[in-house]
Design a protein around this motif. Structure first.
Motif, short mmCIF file in Angstrom:
data_model
loop_
_atom_site.label_atom_id
_atom_site.label_comp_id
_atom_site.label_asym_id
_atom_site.label_seq_id
_atom_site.Cartn_x
_atom_site.Cartn_y
_atom_site.Cartn_z
N GLY A 209 0.82 -1.22 0.00
CA GLY A 209 0.00 0.00 0.00
C GLY A 209 0.85 1.26 0.00
O GLY A 209 0.44 2.29 0.54
N ILE A 211 3.17 4.38 -1.89
CA ILE A 211 3.13 5.23 -3.08
C ILE A 211 4.57 5.51 -3.52
O ILE A 211 5.42 5.90 -2.71
CB ILE A 211 2.40 6.57 -2.78
N LYS A 268 -4.99 5.65 -3.98
CA LYS A 268 -5.71 5.85 -2.71
C LYS A 268 -4.74 5.91 -1.54
O LYS A 268 -3.64 5.35 -1.59
CB LYS A 268 -6.68 4.69 -2.48
N GLY A 269 -5.16 6.60 -0.49
CA GLY A 269 -4.42 6.62 0.76
C GLY A 269 -5.41 6.40 1.89
O GLY A 269 -6.62 6.49 1.71
N LYS A 270 -4.89 6.10 3.07
CA LYS A 270 -5.73 5.75 4.21
C LYS A 270 -5.99 6.99 5.07
O LYS A 270 -5.07 7.73 5.42
CB LYS A 270 -4.95 4.71 5.02
N ALA A 271 -7.25 7.22 5.41
CA ALA A 271 -7.59 8.28 6.37
C ALA A 271 -7.48 7.70 7.79
O ALA A 271 -7.40 6.48 7.96
CB ALA A 271 -9.00 8.79 6.11
N ASP A 276 -10.59 4.66 2.69
CA ASP A 276 -9.70 4.97 1.57
C ASP A 276 -10.10 6.31 0.96
O ASP A 276 -11.29 6.57 0.73
CB ASP A 276 -9.82 3.89 0.48
N VAL A 277 -9.14 7.14 0.68
CA VAL A 277 -9.40 8.46 0.10
C VAL A 277 -8.61 8.58 -1.20
O VAL A 277 -7.43 8.22 -1.26
CB VAL A 277 -8.99 9.58 1.09
N LEU A 282 -7.41 15.09 -3.43
CA LEU A 282 -6.63 15.88 -2.48
C LEU A 282 -5.66 16.81 -3.20
O LEU A 282 -5.52 17.98 -2.86
CB LEU A 282 -5.86 14.95 -1.53
N MET B 1 -0.29 0.86 4.88
CA MET B 1 -0.70 1.68 3.72
C MET B 1 -0.39 3.15 3.99
O MET B 1 -0.43 3.61 5.12
CB MET B 1 -2.21 1.52 3.51
N VAL B 2 -0.07 3.86 2.92
CA VAL B 2 0.25 5.28 3.05
C VAL B 2 -0.96 6.02 3.63
O VAL B 2 -2.11 5.71 3.30
CB VAL B 2 0.66 5.85 1.67
N THR B 3 -0.69 6.97 4.51
CA THR B 3 -1.80 7.74 5.09
C THR B 3 -1.88 9.11 4.43
O THR B 3 -0.90 9.61 3.89
CB THR B 3 -1.63 7.93 6.61
N ILE B 4 -3.07 9.68 4.49
CA ILE B 4 -3.28 11.00 3.92
C ILE B 4 -3.27 12.06 5.00
O ILE B 4 -3.33 11.74 6.20
CB ILE B 4 -4.62 11.07 3.15
N ASP B 6 -5.25 14.11 6.94
CA ASP B 6 -6.67 14.10 7.31
C ASP B 6 -7.29 15.49 7.41
O ASP B 6 -8.52 15.64 7.34
CB ASP B 6 -6.86 13.38 8.65
N TYR B 8 -7.38 17.70 5.30
CA TYR B 8 -8.11 18.03 4.07
C TYR B 8 -9.58 17.65 4.16
O TYR B 8 -10.42 18.26 3.52
CB TYR B 8 -7.47 17.33 2.86
#
Lengths: 411, 411
Positions: A209, A211, A268-271, A276-277, A282, B1-4, B6, B8
């Motif tokens: 997962g 990037i 996608k990335g994890k919130a 998934d966002v 973004l 997994m990559v996180t975003i 939040d 946003y």
């Protein structure tokens, strides 16, 4: 009292190129007649393609007529430019990338730094060593690292060494990393990645997962037809990679300013709540809010890179610099200096002779040959003992610089 | 997994102008023959000054000759442009600002957002309400706020209401705030600040160690000679203020892209260890690392704004838009609608008639008059019941739009 971003205080004494500038200026001030030749910073020297200039003059004229005047453009870039990029740079190579996944910007350096805005602060970040310093410094500024050790390595980053020992191919990490910066053809080493190597990275990223932040600023310099130009030539990359491209090096836009970033809608990335966002949304929001698009005039210049004349003129520019690279490789080898890169990239990566440190070789080359290069250690600890020579200069200057080096170093 | 990031996800449904675009596009698609006139977004419409176009064509030609070709320029801007700005915009008005305190950029929107990079995350932030949405949204993105309430106000921000009730003058806060956004002439209300009012702010900021982020993008529209154009006309502002300026509105550069930020060397912020750190050095480092300067071609265009021809042509542009503003004020008043602003600013701030909400008035104006404006509530909760009409359009369109509104609303 207002507080500052303390992370800036972790940064080392100065970004590499300003430090080079400082040393060169000091030398030039003390030796005003020294005929300095700059093969340091990767800056182009040859005129902008005529097709681009013609298009930009036309665009300036558009601005003089109310009917064709352009105010604010789309923050993401004009659709005619995004379409041209999608068609010529991606779809023509079989990459499934659409125009609305392309974000036109004023520079890859900006985008490489700004992209961090949309990610969380708890990701594990991997960079190669040596590496383009902007990847590291922007992570330091964002607070993604601890302090640097005496070798200049920041606590919290995962460094993947690349050197002659592993044929300049970073080993896929055994641990889990979330963001991975890859640059091929590589700055600074001039190394390339095969489809197989990139497939390993894509598979790794999809399994974890992660990037991949793929910097393809030098793709136009690839001469080996078997090498991929875009990471999207690899199956599955739409699920795990953002790609950065630039008009700086292929079309000589370093002072004109245009670049692009590809963010596939499938990323996608994890919130924090586990959902998934989509990263596209973004980045689109980031650019809409913190950017106002590239100058209309410059976008018209970039569009002209894809015209038949523009393509031919850009090709000629690249061939010109690559002939410089060939000469540099040949002459340095002739001087008994070991070289890497320079075949599919405009950079020749030199092993410093006589075991000199990178900065000692920098000073020696500047003082005895009046030639400026870039110390390998400025790109990371594993760059120590290496030195980058850029093929971006006139033929005359390259020939002169090589003559001086051969004279000095040929034993 | 990559996180975003939040933060946003806390942002409201869309940045104001894209939402307006969406509604206008939907209306236009359903009514393809509707003669829509856009007085919404603050975008210029008249041709770029001839002096700027001539300078840019010359600059494009410079790019065609190896001897005058420009590669990477200084990240901070060329010294000839920084000198021209310092002399004409600041020193000529008695402001003690030097060329090296001026950072040329591709937009004030970018700079207003990016400036947060150099500050800590624990500062208390104050904005007026209504306010240019970028100030708020970039703070949300940076994690400086909590969630928004049903009025669109974000937890953690200090809102300073400005409305007809306080003559559009924000009250100096009783609590301590660290960063204060001020915009004069004001977007969206068109209100101005006297020297006395700005002196109160400067005194407050100096007493509290706060930094004022002063947006002077509209200073060229000031007609009252007693009003300050720069915050540096106020004693002590060098110790507490950063100023943003733009070529977008005075010289019509919204699609050409050039702006500047002034960071005096005397500004300081507090590091975590309690020491004082110069903000100039932090911003210089930020720009060197995450930005690569403005197009040479565009910088030459901006320089021409300061030539005698450029000054005269820019003056004529401003006078043209201000005559539009006068007509808008006059005709709306004639239609029985209450107006503010529009005397020292290109924006007329309208009290919506019949107690309509801002968005209801937007829809009504679009559907019945085919005129696009900007809902005041899009600029903040205290903008509800107001509506912004921009003077940026052709005389013909302004006259037409006003005729339609007068017809519709004159009771």
């Amino acid at each position: 009292m207002v507080t500052i971003n303390d992370n800036y205080l972790k940064l080392k004494a100065g970004y590499l190129f300003p430090e080079i500038g400082r040393r060169v200026n000091a030398f030039a001030a003390a030796n005003p007649d020294a005929p300095i030749i700059r093969l340091g910073i990767g800056d182009v020297t040859e005129p902008l393609p005529e097709a681009c200039r013609t298009a930009m003059i036309k665009a300036v004229e558009d601005m003089g007529d109310r009917a064709t005047f352009k105010g604010y453009g789309p923050e993401q870039g004009y659709s005619w430019l995004r379409e041209a990029i999608a068609t010529h740079d991606f779809q023509s190579r079989g990459c499934d990338i659409s125009a609305d996944e392309i974000f036109v910007s004023d520079g890859s350096k900006c985008d490489c730094g700004n992209i961090l805005d949309i990610f969380g602060n708890n990701n594990t970040i991997a960079v190669t060593d040596p590496v383009y310093p902007v990847y590291v410094d922007t992570n330091v500024m964002a607070g993604h690292t601890g302090d640097a050790n005496e070798r200049g390595e920041y606590d919290g980053l995962v460094y993947l060494p690349i050197s002659a020992e592993n044929d300049f191919t970073a080993e896929i990490p055994s641990q889990k990393v979330d963001l991975i910066y890859l640059c091929f053809p590589n700055n600074p080493t001039g190394a390339t990645a095969t489809k197989e190597h990139l497939t390993d990275w894509v598979n790794y990223a999809r399994a974890h997962g992660s990037i991949i932040l793929f910097d393809a600023a030098y793709e136009a310099f690839i001469t080996d037809p078997s090498l991929p130009h875009s990471i999207y030539e690899i199956e599955g990359a739409r699920e795990c990679a953002i790609e950065f491209r630039s008009f700086s090096k292929n079309a000589g836009f370093t002072g004109t300013r245009c670049a692009l970033t590809v963010v596939p809608k499938s990323l996608k990335g994890k919130a924090a709540d586990g959902s998934d966002v989509e990263l596209w949304g973004l980045w689109n929001r980031r650019q809409s809010t913190k950017f106002n698009g590239v100058s209309y005039i410059v976008q018209r210049g970039a569009e002209a890179v894809y015209s038949p004349e523009g393509k031919a003129q850009t090709r000629a520019l690249i061939d010109f610099y690559m002939e410089n690279a060939r000469i540099i490789r040949e002459q340095l080898t002739n001087a008994g200096i070991q070289v890497h890169g320079g075949v599919n990239a405009p950079y020749v990566w030199v092993k410093t002779p006589h075991g000199l440190s990178s900065w000692d070789f920098f000073d020696k080359l500047l003082h005895t040959c009046n030639v400026v290069g870039t110390p390998g250690s400025g790109f990371g600890a594993a760059g120590e003992g290496y030195f980058r020579i850029s093929a971006f200069n006139s033929r005359e200057n390259v020939n002169k610089a090589m003559r001086r080096i051969v004279e000095k170093f040929k034993s």
